[in-house]
Design a protein around this motif. Sequence first.
Motif, PDB file in Angstrom:
ATOM      1  N   ILE A 171       0.845  -1.184   0.000  1.00 23.71           N
ATOM      2  CA  ILE A 171       0.000   0.000   0.000  1.00 23.71           C
ATOM      3  C   ILE A 171       0.886   1.241   0.000  1.00 23.71           C
ATOM      4  CG2 ILE A 171      -0.329  -0.136   2.528  1.00 23.71           C
ATOM      5  CD1 ILE A 171      -3.084   1.291   1.993  1.00 23.71           C
ATOM      6  N   PRO A 172       0.921   1.980  -1.122  1.00 22.67           N
ATOM      7  CA  PRO A 172       1.753   3.193  -1.218  1.00 22.67           C
ATOM      8  C   PRO A 172       0.992   4.402  -0.680  1.00 22.67           C
ATOM      9  CG  PRO A 172       0.915   2.583  -3.384  1.00 22.67           C
ATOM     10  CD  PRO A 172       0.279   1.650  -2.398  1.00 22.67           C
ATOM     11  N   ILE A 173       1.559   5.073   0.310  1.00 22.50           N
ATOM     12  CA  ILE A 173       0.867   6.193   0.942  1.00 22.50           C
ATOM     13  C   ILE A 173       1.798   7.386   1.115  1.00 22.50           C
ATOM     14  CG2 ILE A 173      -0.624   4.587   2.195  1.00 22.50           C
ATOM     15  CD1 ILE A 173       0.882   5.391   4.774  1.00 22.50           C
ATOM     16  N   ASN A 174       1.159   8.534   1.340  1.00 20.45           N
ATOM     17  CA  ASN A 174       1.865   9.769   1.668  1.00 20.45           C
ATOM     18  C   ASN A 174       1.146  10.400   2.852  1.00 20.45           C
ATOM     19  OD1 ASN A 174       1.514  13.026   0.754  1.00 20.45           O
ATOM     20  ND2 ASN A 174       3.575  12.285   1.124  1.00 20.45           N
ATOM     21  N   LEU A 175       1.834  10.570   3.971  1.00 20.95           N
ATOM     22  CA  LEU A 175       1.210  11.114   5.174  1.00 20.95           C
ATOM     23  C   LEU A 175       0.792  12.565   4.990  1.00 20.95           C
ATOM     24  CD1 LEU A 175       3.330   9.902   8.229  1.00 20.95           C
ATOM     25  CD2 LEU A 175       1.059   9.117   7.548  1.00 20.95           C
ATOM     26  N   GLY A 176      -0.419  12.873   5.459  1.00 16.83           N
ATOM     27  CA  GLY A 176      -0.842  14.266   5.535  1.00 16.83           C
ATOM     28  C   GLY A 176      -0.563  14.806   6.917  1.00 16.83           C
ATOM     29  N   ASP A 177      -0.921  14.001   7.911  1.00 19.53           N
ATOM     30  CA  ASP A 177      -0.599  14.277   9.307  1.00 19.53           C
ATOM     31  C   ASP A 177      -0.584  12.933  10.026  1.00 19.53           C
ATOM     32  OD1 ASP A 177      -3.318  13.603   9.997  1.00 19.53           O
ATOM     33  OD2 ASP A 177      -3.927  15.657   9.599  1.00 19.53           O
ATOM     34  N   TRP A 227       2.659  -4.580   3.011  1.00 22.41           N
ATOM     35  CA  TRP A 227       3.800  -3.703   3.217  1.00 22.41           C
ATOM     36  C   TRP A 227       3.296  -2.266   3.119  1.00 22.41           C
ATOM     37  CZ3 TRP A 227       8.957  -4.589   4.238  1.00 22.41           C
ATOM     38  CH2 TRP A 227       9.393  -5.922   4.190  1.00 22.41           C
ATOM     39  N   ILE A 228       3.634  -1.424   4.080  1.00 21.01           N
ATOM     40  CA  ILE A 228       3.293  -0.006   4.025  1.00 21.01           C
ATOM     41  C   ILE A 228       4.483   0.725   3.414  1.00 21.01           C
ATOM     42  CG2 ILE A 228       2.686   2.051   5.338  1.00 21.01           C
ATOM     43  CD1 ILE A 228       1.524   0.201   7.498  1.00 21.01           C
ATOM     44  N   VAL A 229       4.255   1.332   2.269  1.00 18.13           N
ATOM     45  CA  VAL A 229       5.322   2.046   1.561  1.00 18.13           C
ATOM     46  C   VAL A 229       5.034   3.536   1.659  1.00 18.13           C
ATOM     47  CG1 VAL A 229       6.437   2.421  -0.661  1.00 18.13           C
ATOM     48  CG2 VAL A 229       5.784   0.109   0.029  1.00 18.13           C
ATOM     49  N   MET A 230       5.878   4.246   2.380  1.00 20.87           N
ATOM     50  CA  MET A 230       5.668   5.665   2.648  1.00 20.87           C
ATOM     51  C   MET A 230       6.518   6.498   1.695  1.00 20.87           C
ATOM     52  SD  MET A 230       5.613   5.394   6.807  1.00 20.87           S
ATOM     53  CE  MET A 230       4.968   7.045   7.070  1.00 20.87           C
ATOM     54  N   ILE A 231       5.850   7.421   1.010  1.00 22.48           N
ATOM     55  CA  ILE A 231       6.502   8.231  -0.015  1.00 22.48           C
ATOM     56  C   ILE A 231       6.531   9.683   0.448  1.00 22.48           C
ATOM     57  CG2 ILE A 231       6.396   8.976  -2.424  1.00 22.48           C
ATOM     58  CD1 ILE A 231       4.712   6.326  -2.869  1.00 22.48           C
ATOM     59  N   PRO A 232       7.706  10.274   0.608  1.00 23.72           N
ATOM     60  CA  PRO A 232       7.818  11.674   1.026  1.00 23.72           C
ATOM     61  C   PRO A 232       7.179  12.603  -0.016  1.00 23.72           C
ATOM     62  CG  PRO A 232       9.899  10.520   1.264  1.00 23.72           C
ATOM     63  CD  PRO A 232       9.011   9.640   0.441  1.00 23.72           C
ATOM     64  N   PRO A 233       6.962  13.860   0.394  1.00 27.15           N
ATOM     65  CA  PRO A 233       7.342  14.441   1.694  1.00 27.15           C
ATOM     66  C   PRO A 233       6.375  14.062   2.804  1.00 27.15           C
ATOM     67  CG  PRO A 233       6.290  16.095   0.328  1.00 27.15           C
ATOM     68  CD  PRO A 233       6.438  14.883  -0.540  1.00 27.15           C
ATOM     69  N   GLN A 234       6.929  13.780   3.994  1.00 28.54           N
ATOM     70  CA  GLN A 234       6.134  13.459   5.171  1.00 28.54           C
ATOM     71  C   GLN A 234       6.366  14.555   6.207  1.00 28.54           C
ATOM     72  OE1 GLN A 234       4.504  10.707   4.606  1.00 28.54           O
ATOM     73  NE2 GLN A 234       5.790   9.254   3.526  1.00 28.54           N
ATOM     74  N   PRO A 235       5.305  15.078   6.827  1.00 28.01           N
ATOM     75  CA  PRO A 235       5.493  16.083   7.873  1.00 28.01           C
ATOM     76  C   PRO A 235       6.314  15.534   9.031  1.00 28.01           C
ATOM     77  CG  PRO A 235       3.190  15.959   7.184  1.00 28.01           C
ATOM     78  CD  PRO A 235       3.891  14.780   6.576  1.00 28.01           C
TER      79      PRO A 235
END
Length: 291
Positions: A171-177, A227-235
Amino acid sequence: MAYFSRRQFLAGAAASLSVPAYSRAAESVRVATLDWALLETLLAIGANVVAATELRQFREVAITPDVPATTADLGLRGTPNFEVLRFARPDLIFNSNFYAWADERIRGVAPVESHAIYKPGESPFALAEQATLAIGERLQLAAARQLTEELGARLDRYRALLAAGDGRPVIPINLGDARHFRVFGSDSMFGEVLKHVGLTNAWQAQTSYSAAAPVGIEILASMLDAWIVMIPPQPADALATLATSNFWNALPAVREKRVLMLGSINPYGALPAAGRFADLLAEGLTHAWNG
């Protein structure tokens, strides 16, 4: 399970570099663009880009391809500086459906050619290939076909290598908060890459123009195997909050070290962004699988 070694991955990645992806700038045609996906395409095939938008942020988000110091910065994509564009003296301006509102203004500077890479219901990867080849033909740059063929071969190699992995979805994600994220669906460039390399996108719900936001972070509790895939930019404050969050640390993916933090990638990019995502994802997974 027969995992492949980091040496095998690096050998595959090195092979992808054996065919030059870039060519010398075509000095005969001066081009400009408002769109980042088209910008990275033009740079990757060696076009002579004399003006584009938000170059400082592009360098921070897209990372590659490199932007020449001689390229004029037109300012914000939503409010470009048309006087700077005029002073850059482009012979041709490439635009997309995202910035079609500017067509009338920029036609007063130079002829405009439009290419859409993100359209509802259509494959961004296929549209990016079409745009790359069309732009390459228009500018007579052979590197355009070279780029599409080299990326296709690279994704095929990753598909074969990743077939030896654990078979879990991604799961490709980008954090908002700390409580919300943007998720990239099957109609995103990241989702398209997952399909090309034989991985399943854990997010099966519909998205709009490639992503859905805001999604509550509690949704991740329903994706036990992913798998959690985190894609910047992340706060930075969001990451700090998650580090001490009982909920976050109780997630199976976090407990079992199935969280990957990739380098920054243009989320609405073209083939260069697809290749960068594939490279970083394959390297991250192979490193994790091999401890």
